[in-house]
Design a protein around this motif. Structure first.
Motif, short mmCIF file in Angstrom:
data_model
loop_
_atom_site.label_atom_id
_atom_site.label_comp_id
_atom_site.label_asym_id
_atom_site.label_seq_id
_atom_site.Cartn_x
_atom_site.Cartn_y
_atom_site.Cartn_z
N ILE A 171 0.83 -1.21 0.00
CA ILE A 171 0.00 0.00 0.00
C ILE A 171 0.87 1.25 0.00
N GLU A 172 2.01 1.19 0.69
CA GLU A 172 2.95 2.31 0.67
C GLU A 172 3.42 2.61 -0.76
N ARG A 173 3.67 1.59 -1.52
CA ARG A 173 4.09 1.78 -2.91
C ARG A 173 2.98 2.47 -3.70
N TYR A 174 1.76 2.09 -3.42
CA TYR A 174 0.64 2.76 -4.08
C TYR A 174 0.56 4.23 -3.68
N ARG A 175 0.75 4.50 -2.40
CA ARG A 175 0.65 5.90 -1.95
C ARG A 175 1.70 6.78 -2.65
N SER A 176 2.88 6.24 -2.85
CA SER A 176 3.90 6.99 -3.57
C SER A 176 3.45 7.29 -4.99
N THR A 177 2.89 6.28 -5.66
CA THR A 177 2.40 6.46 -7.02
C THR A 177 1.23 7.45 -7.04
N GLU A 178 0.36 7.36 -6.04
CA GLU A 178 -0.81 8.23 -5.97
C GLU A 178 -0.42 9.69 -5.84
N LEU A 179 0.55 9.97 -4.96
CA LEU A 179 0.99 11.35 -4.78
C LEU A 179 1.71 11.86 -6.03
N PRO A 238 -5.18 2.31 8.38
CA PRO A 238 -6.41 1.72 7.85
C PRO A 238 -6.32 1.53 6.33
N ILE A 239 -6.90 0.44 5.85
CA ILE A 239 -6.97 0.16 4.41
C ILE A 239 -8.42 -0.14 4.08
N LEU A 285 -12.99 -3.22 6.18
CA LEU A 285 -11.96 -2.27 6.59
C LEU A 285 -10.89 -3.04 7.33
N VAL A 286 -9.66 -2.94 6.87
CA VAL A 286 -8.53 -3.57 7.55
C VAL A 286 -7.73 -2.47 8.26
N ILE A 287 -7.44 -2.70 9.52
CA ILE A 287 -6.61 -1.76 10.28
C ILE A 287 -5.33 -2.48 10.69
N LEU A 288 -4.21 -1.93 10.27
CA LEU A 288 -2.91 -2.41 10.71
C LEU A 288 -2.42 -1.48 11.81
N LEU A 289 -2.15 -2.04 12.95
CA LEU A 289 -1.63 -1.26 14.08
C LEU A 289 -0.17 -1.63 14.28
N SER A 290 0.68 -0.63 14.17
CA SER A 290 2.13 -0.85 14.29
C SER A 290 2.60 -0.39 15.66
N LEU A 291 3.17 -1.32 16.40
CA LEU A 291 3.74 -1.06 17.71
C LEU A 291 5.20 -1.47 17.73
N ALA A 292 5.85 -1.25 18.85
CA ALA A 292 7.28 -1.56 18.93
C ALA A 292 7.56 -3.04 18.69
N ASP A 293 6.60 -3.91 19.06
CA ASP A 293 6.84 -5.35 18.92
C ASP A 293 6.28 -5.92 17.63
N GLY A 294 5.88 -5.07 16.68
CA GLY A 294 5.42 -5.57 15.39
C GLY A 294 4.05 -5.07 15.00
N LEU A 295 3.48 -5.71 13.99
CA LEU A 295 2.20 -5.30 13.42
C LEU A 295 1.07 -6.22 13.88
N PRO A 306 -4.11 7.98 6.81
CA PRO A 306 -5.51 7.81 6.39
C PRO A 306 -5.62 7.35 4.95
N ASP A 307 -6.66 6.60 4.69
CA ASP A 307 -6.89 6.04 3.37
C ASP A 307 -8.16 6.62 2.78
N ASP A 308 -8.09 7.03 1.54
CA ASP A 308 -9.26 7.49 0.79
C ASP A 308 -10.10 8.49 1.60
N ALA A 309 -11.38 8.16 1.86
CA ALA A 309 -12.29 9.12 2.48
C ALA A 309 -11.85 9.54 3.87
N LEU A 310 -11.06 8.72 4.55
CA LEU A 310 -10.61 9.09 5.89
C LEU A 310 -9.71 10.32 5.88
N ARG A 311 -9.17 10.67 4.71
CA ARG A 311 -8.35 11.87 4.63
C ARG A 311 -9.18 13.14 4.83
#
Length: 722
Positions: A362-370, A401-402, A408-418, A480-485
């Motif tokens: 998704i990060e790769r997509y965000r780069s392309t999107e911007l 969020p994706i 809706l998928v939510i990835l939560l990133s903490l010190a010990d992983g995702l 944020p993803d899509d409408a969440l922006r």
């Protein structure tokens, strides 16, 4: 500012041999070679290459010269090509004016081939305007009649297939089939060559769309054989891929899979990454349906790798209709497959690897999107200094969020992983809730926003509360993803408190596109600018004077106000002094198109390219611009592409972070809040920008005048939050 679009470029590359644009792109000089109309070869090349903007000036000069010399033939040719250029740029009114004039001049001069071409383009123009299908059909019919009468088979074929497409879109299948049969007859009499192969591919695709499987197979197979004989691997790759599509449509999946592999191999041989991307993507979709997830993921990986390689090339030249192709789909579909695999994986290490790969996709997509939004490679330039920001700051969690079609998928990133959470609410349904929240949030006289604020909190944050509390999280970085922006998540409500009461919040357009470093200890060194007076039809902002005075008293700085807030003075000030903070208190708008986004100055409008150029003058100084503040900007409710521009503000401008508002805030409330924000940055050593904003927002809403979140919530910290 380039006017090209990655989405339209990709579509053009995919279907350059087919029916994507429905426009006669051949310059009039080629069309009228037999009629000896002189036409600039250079301009013709610009049009043929899709460099429409570059063609406007020389074509306008040619038109002026033709009129000066009263050369009706040259005037008609120039008008035709100007119409094509404006049509390619999507400027339909300008295109219609030139094409209609070209038709009249061409008919007067007896240039019926040129008139037919202009009519064909005019028909395509009408298809791009809602409710003008009847006008499109009338133009195409006239173009067909003239082209057939003139014996111009390529032009007749083009107009016939354009008209057939119009009928197919309206489900007039029999009418379309009749037109395609006539187009087939025109094609049969055309000379062999690459152009004929392209037309054969187009005809095969249209037969497929018409449901004439046998005719489609025969036509596409013929195109493949001719391409092979002519040693045209790109065209052979197209034909093989289209045949694979045909087999997949008929549920002959094994045959389709073989042909997709062949098409991708041929595309690689032709050095055509656009086709490698397309056929690997389709192979991935097909394989996913069979349940072979691992193999499908491999196909998708190859597809997005090819798409990533295309990005620097696709931004150069070319143009078309924005969003004509969904760039998001292949990335999200790949992430979806990986996330589903992760959900069923019992091995903790393998699960985390999958989650990281899904997020990176998704990060790769965000780069392309911007890159697509801003139409330059400012995004790509930053990737060299990328760090994994979610591993740098203590007591910080990244909420990722994706929005997918079914959940809706939510990835939560903490010190010990995702960690992964899935909520069974699709993007469309969630988008409706988000839009309702945004619209009600802007109504300052009611508390109707509370219901959607609580619903969204329950969806996004409630399931994460125990995890966040256990990790002692005090800062949430949200991607944020899509409408969440389009909404400020600080205004979400748990039934007792707003989210901003619990966490310092920051928004980043992408984890890979920010440089998380603390604010320099050398002092804020601000440049304070703004407009309090009404200019260019925009209303006065009467509290801007107080805002600039108050902030100046707090943190010092140079001030450019009203008549001094002009483009040249802004440039000189940024060039002469290394400002770490640039504060702009003026009207600013972000729209779905970056070229229409601007900041209002006393003497004009400062576009994003100019802002980037001015701010990046400090790039080679020891102290870069740490913070860009826009205290009176706004984006349209529900326009997530406009909000994308706001989210990418720090990336585009070259500032490490930006403080901006999602909608125009009451300027008195904004002045008080932002002054408080700066005071906290100045007086509390070690405080982060996100914490300073949180404290200022909490303090501002204690004022009974400004307790409604419409006053304090829309201000968001974008980019580096430290």
């Amino acid at each position: 500012m380039k006017t090209s679009s990655i989405t339209s470029n990709i579509l053009g590359l995919f279907f350059s041999a087919t029916f994507a644009l429905g426009v006669v792109l051949t310059p009039s000089g080629d069309l009228l070679a037999d009629e000896q109309v002189v036409h600039s070869v250079e301009t013709g090349h610009l049009l043929a290459a899709g460099r429409y903007l570059d063609a406007i000036a020389p074509l306008s000069q040619a038109l002026d010269q033709a009129r000066l010399e009263e050369d009706v033939q040259a005037e008609a040719a120039s008008l035709h090509d100007l119409g094509v250029a404006y049509l390619g740029l999507g400027e339909l009114d300008e295109a219609a004016e030139r094409l209609n004039l070209a038709i009249r001049r061409a008919e007067t001069a007896g240039l019926m081939t040129l008139a037919a071409s202009a009519l064909d383009n005019l028909g395509t123009l009408h298809t791009r305007r809602p409710g003008e299908s009847a006008e499109a059909a009338a133009s195409y019919r006239r173009a067909i009649g003239l082209a057939e009468a003139e014996g111009n088979r390529p032009l007749a074929f083009n107009a016939l297939t354009n008209m057939a497409r119009l009928d197919l879109d309206a489900a007039r299948i029999e009418d379309a089939a009749s037109l395609l049969t006539r187009a087939k007859d025109q094609l049969a009499s055309m000379a062999d060559g690459p152009g004929k192969i392209e037309d054969t591919l187009l005809l095969g695709k249209l037969w497929t769309q018409a449901g004439s499987i046998e005719a489609a197979y025969t036509t596409l197979n013929d195109a493949r054989e001719h391409a092979r004989a002519a040693e045209q691997p790109r065209q052979e790759a197209l034909a093989s891929g289209y045949l694979a599509d045909l087999y997949a449509q008929s549920e002959r999946n094994d045959d389709a899979a073989i042909l997709y592999d062949q098409a991708a191999f041929l595309a690689q041989a032709a050095d055509a990454p656009d086709l490698v991307y397309r056929w690997q993507w389709q192979a991935g979709r097909l394989t996913a349906k069979t349940g072979d997830t691992d193999r499908a993921i491999d196909y998708y990986r190859a597809a997005v790798d090819a798409l990533d390689r295309l990005r620097p090339t696709l931004i150069e030249g070319g143009t078309g209709t924005p969003n004509s192709f969904d760039l998001r789909a292949p990335y999200v579909e790949l992430a979806d497959l990986i996330l589903r695999r992760a959900a069923g994986n019992a091995d903790a290490e393998a699960k985390n690897q999958d989650l990281e790969e899904a997020r990176d996709t998704i990060e790769r997509y965000r780069s392309t999107e911007l890159t697509d939004y801003f139409q330059d490679e400012c995004v790509t330039d930053l990737l060299a200094s990328v760090e994994s920001v979610d591993k740098l700051a203590p007591n910080t969690a990244v909420l990722y969020p994706i929005l997918m079609a079914d959940r809706l998928v939510i990835l939560l990133s903490l010190a010990d992983g995702l960690q992964q959470r899935s909520i069974p609410l699709g993007a469309d349904a969630l988008g409706e809730k988000i839009l309702a929240f945004r619209q009600l949030l802007e109504k300052r006289t009611t508390n109707q926003y509370l219901r959607p604020a609580r619903e969204l909190y329950d969806l996004l944050l409630r399931p994460l509360e125990p995890t966040l509390a256990a990790a002692d999280i005090d800062t949430l970085v949200i991607v944020p993803d899509d409408a969440l922006r389009t909404v400020p998540l600080g205004a979400l409500h748990d039934g007792e408190r707003f989210l901003v009461d619990r966490y310092a919040l920051a928004t980043v357009p992408s984890l890979r596109l920010i440089e998380p470093k603390p604010l320099t200890e050398l002092g804020l060194q601000p440049l304070l600018t703004g407009l309090s007076e009404p200019v260019q039809g925009f209303p006065a902002l009467p509290h801007v004077d107080d805002e600039l005075t108050t902030i100046g008293n707090l943190i010092g700085g140079n001030v450019l106000r009203n008549q001094n807030f002009v483009t040249g003075q802004i440039q000189r000030s940024l060039s002469a002094t290394p400002h770490s903070v640039v504060h702009i208190a003026s009207h600013a708008q972000f729209t779905g198109d970056a070229k229409d986004s601007f900041i209002l100055t006393y003497d004009g409008r400062l576009d994003m390219d100019s802002l980037e150029r001015f701010i990046k003058q400090s790039r080679f100084r020891d102290q870069p611009v740490e913070l860009l503040t826009l205290s009176a900007c706004e984006t349209a409710a529900g326009d997530d592409r406009a909000a994308l521009g706001l989210a990418g503000l720090a990336v585009k401008s070259g500032a490490r972070s930006a403080l901006a508002s999602l909608w125009h805030v009451n300027d008195q409330a904004s002045s008080i809040l932002i002054a408080d924000f700066y005071e906290r940055l100045q007086s509390q050593p070690g405080i982060t920008k996100a914490e300073a904003l949180q404290q200022a927002q909490v303090e501002t809403k204690k004022d009974l005048r400004f307790r409604h979140p419409a006053y304090w919530a829309p201000l968001v910290m974008i980019g580096n939050w430290l």
